[in-house]
Write an enzyme that holds these catalytic residues in place. Structure first.
Site, mmCIF file in Angstrom:
data_model
loop_
_atom_site.group_PDB
_atom_site.id
_atom_site.type_symbol
_atom_site.label_atom_id
_atom_site.label_comp_id
_atom_site.label_asym_id
_atom_site.label_seq_id
_atom_site.Cartn_x
_atom_site.Cartn_y
_atom_site.Cartn_z
ATOM 1 N N THR A 191 -2.584 -3.950 4.687
ATOM 2 C CA THR A 191 -3.980 -4.016 5.148
ATOM 3 C C THR A 191 -4.739 -2.739 4.798
ATOM 4 O O THR A 191 -5.901 -2.789 4.391
ATOM 5 C CB THR A 191 -4.012 -4.274 6.669
ATOM 6 O OG1 THR A 191 -3.154 -5.365 6.972
ATOM 7 C CG2 THR A 191 -5.404 -4.607 7.144
ATOM 8 N N LYS A 195 -2.652 -2.120 13.502
ATOM 9 C CA LYS A 195 -2.885 -1.887 12.064
ATOM 10 C C LYS A 195 -4.331 -2.201 11.663
ATOM 11 O O LYS A 195 -4.858 -1.614 10.715
ATOM 12 C CB LYS A 195 -1.866 -2.645 11.217
ATOM 13 C CG LYS A 195 -1.959 -4.164 11.220
ATOM 14 C CD LYS A 195 -2.876 -4.739 10.177
ATOM 15 C CE LYS A 195 -3.195 -6.195 10.446
ATOM 16 N NZ LYS A 195 -4.131 -6.781 9.498
HETATM 17 O O1 LIG Z 1 -3.803 -9.295 8.815
HETATM 18 C C1 LIG Z 1 -4.073 -9.274 7.637
HETATM 19 C C2 LIG Z 1 -3.041 -9.104 6.590
HETATM 20 O O2 LIG Z 1 -1.745 -9.202 7.110
HETATM 21 C C3 LIG Z 1 -5.469 -9.418 7.186
HETATM 22 O O3 LIG Z 1 -6.173 -8.291 7.486
HETATM 23 P P1 LIG Z 1 -7.769 -8.331 7.626
HETATM 24 O O4 LIG Z 1 -8.057 -9.107 8.870
HETATM 25 O O5 LIG Z 1 -8.177 -6.895 7.690
HETATM 26 O O6 LIG Z 1 -8.293 -9.017 6.397
#
Ligand SMILES: O=C(CO)COP(=O)(O)O
Ligand SMILES: NC(=O)C1=CN([C@@H]2O[C@H](COP(=O)(O)OP(=O)(O)OC[C@H]3O[C@@H](n4cnc5c(N)ncnc54)[C@H](O)[C@@H]3O)[C@@H](O)[C@H]2O)C=CC1
Length: 334
Positions: free
Chosen positions: A247, A190
């Site tokens: 995300t 993701k």
């Molecule tokens: O894993 C995340 C939310 O579940 C955070 O994502 P980021 O590392 O892109 O900030």
């Protein structure tokens, strides 16, 4: 039960707050003594979570032995590519029966191992002693006490249920799962798809494009997941589609923001400088996820495109043209 969170970045700090709020005796380890002092004296971590007041009961230290000695649960909250080196330093102070919980969402670039595999390999503990916590959990929202759910995955279901209790608060609701592989693949991929969504949004595209990337991103996550042994149901759950949507949609995501900067025309170096040291895991994991896909002969066009933009000199505009220029096909295919 005593837990220690090893790493005082955004998610390590928010997770330590969750543990304390759940009634768990918790220590957090920060690399920098001044950060540990600040958490102890002011109950803040202004570098990573400005404006958040941490619980008085949260104890911080910059000493590895002080943090780890006697800990029943070691929560690993450092970036994926540094986990192996950190574990090697921590290991002499860890009790052999300790439960490890991995928070990191990535695949090691040098070995293509998932984080739970890195922990088991370095520590020598059986896989059932290593759990993964993953879900739609943007650190700032969790630290603010906004309602969210997560998955605690462990092949030892009894251990997962004990951890569920230790992390359960009025605002943070953990579910258990024995599909560690699915949770880790969902979490690693993701971040790569969020980079793609960020690029599209940086170029100026709207919701149709984002929904298309999220949906086709899920399709390639499922193809890879199934190939490496994940269950589809996990990828249809919180650690799969749940985290993907959070995300890919949120300006709080470092990966999405990084992608948006590339879409706006910044170079990789400029985008990296703008993160101020905060990790955007997908920038490195796009290489290992793509290599894992090659190894299992899985097609992942969005991951390929992100990899080409980040490491192959392809422009975002050319990546979009090449994705849209692919031959047409049925929506569901093997
Ligand atoms: O894993 C995340 C939310 O579940 C955070 O994502 P980021 O590392 O892109 O900030
Ligand atoms: N921030 C979030 O919302 C969420 C993050 N995650 C994952 O959690 C993991 C940690 O992320 P964050 O805490 O958000 O990252 P961060 O960038 O906010 O902080 C990382 C922490 O690790 C430390 N660190 C960096 N490099 C290190 C190294 N080489 N050795 C030791 N420590 C090092 C930093 O000093 C910092 O304390 C990542 O894998 C991320 O994908 C998972 C869910 C939510």
């Amino acid at each position: 039960m005593r837990a220690v969170v090893m790493g005082a970045g955004s998610w390590g700090t928010a997770t330590a707050k969750v543990l304390v709020d759940a009634g768990t005796d918790t220590t957090i380890w920060a690399r920098r003594p001044e950060l540990a002092d600040r958490i102890n004296s002011d109950h803040t971590n202004v570098d990573y979570l400005p404006g958040i007041t941490l619980p008085d009961q949260l104890v911080a230290t910059s000493s590895i032995p002080d943090a780890l000695t006697g800990a029943d649960v070691v929560v690993c909250a450092v970036p994926s590519q540094s986990l192996r080196a950190n574990l090697t330093d921590w290991l002499p102070h860890v009790t052999p029966e300790t439960t490890y919980v991995s928070l990191a969402k990535g695949v090691e670039t040098s070995t293509l191992l998932r984080m739970s595999e890195v922990i088991a390999e370095v520590s020598g503990v059986p896989a059932g002693q290593v759990a993964v916590l993953s879900g739609p959990n943007l650190a700032r929202e969790v630290a603010e006490g906004q309602p969210a759910a997560t998955v605690i995955a462990c092949t030892d279901d009894g251990r997962a249920r004990e951890l569920q209790h230790s992390f359960n608060t009025g605002y943070f609701r953990p579910y258990t799962n024995t599909d560690v592989v699915g949770c880790e693949i969902g979490g690693a991929v993701k971040n790569v798809i969020a980079l793609a969504c960020g690029m599209a949004s940086g170029v100026g595209f709207g919701q149709n494009t984002l929904a298309t990337i999220i949906t086709r991103g899920l399709a390639e996550t499922i193809r890879l997941g199934v190939a490496v042994g994940a269950q589809i149901e996990t990828l249809a759950g919180l650690a799969g589609i749940g985290d993907l949507v959070a995300t890919c949609s949120s300006p709080l995501s470092r990966n999405r923001t990084f992608g948006a900067r590339l879409g706006e025309g910044l170079s990789l170096t400029e985008a990296q400088e703008a993160t101020h040291g905060q990790v955007a895991e997908g920038v490195k994991s796009c290489t290992s996820v793509r290599a894992l896909a090659d190894k299992f002969d899985v097609e992942m066009p969005l991951t390929d495109a992100v990899h080409q933009v980040c490491h192959g000199g392809l422009s975002v505009a050319d990546a979009i043209s090449s994705l849209l220029g692919r031959s047409t096909k049925p929506e569901i295919y093997e």
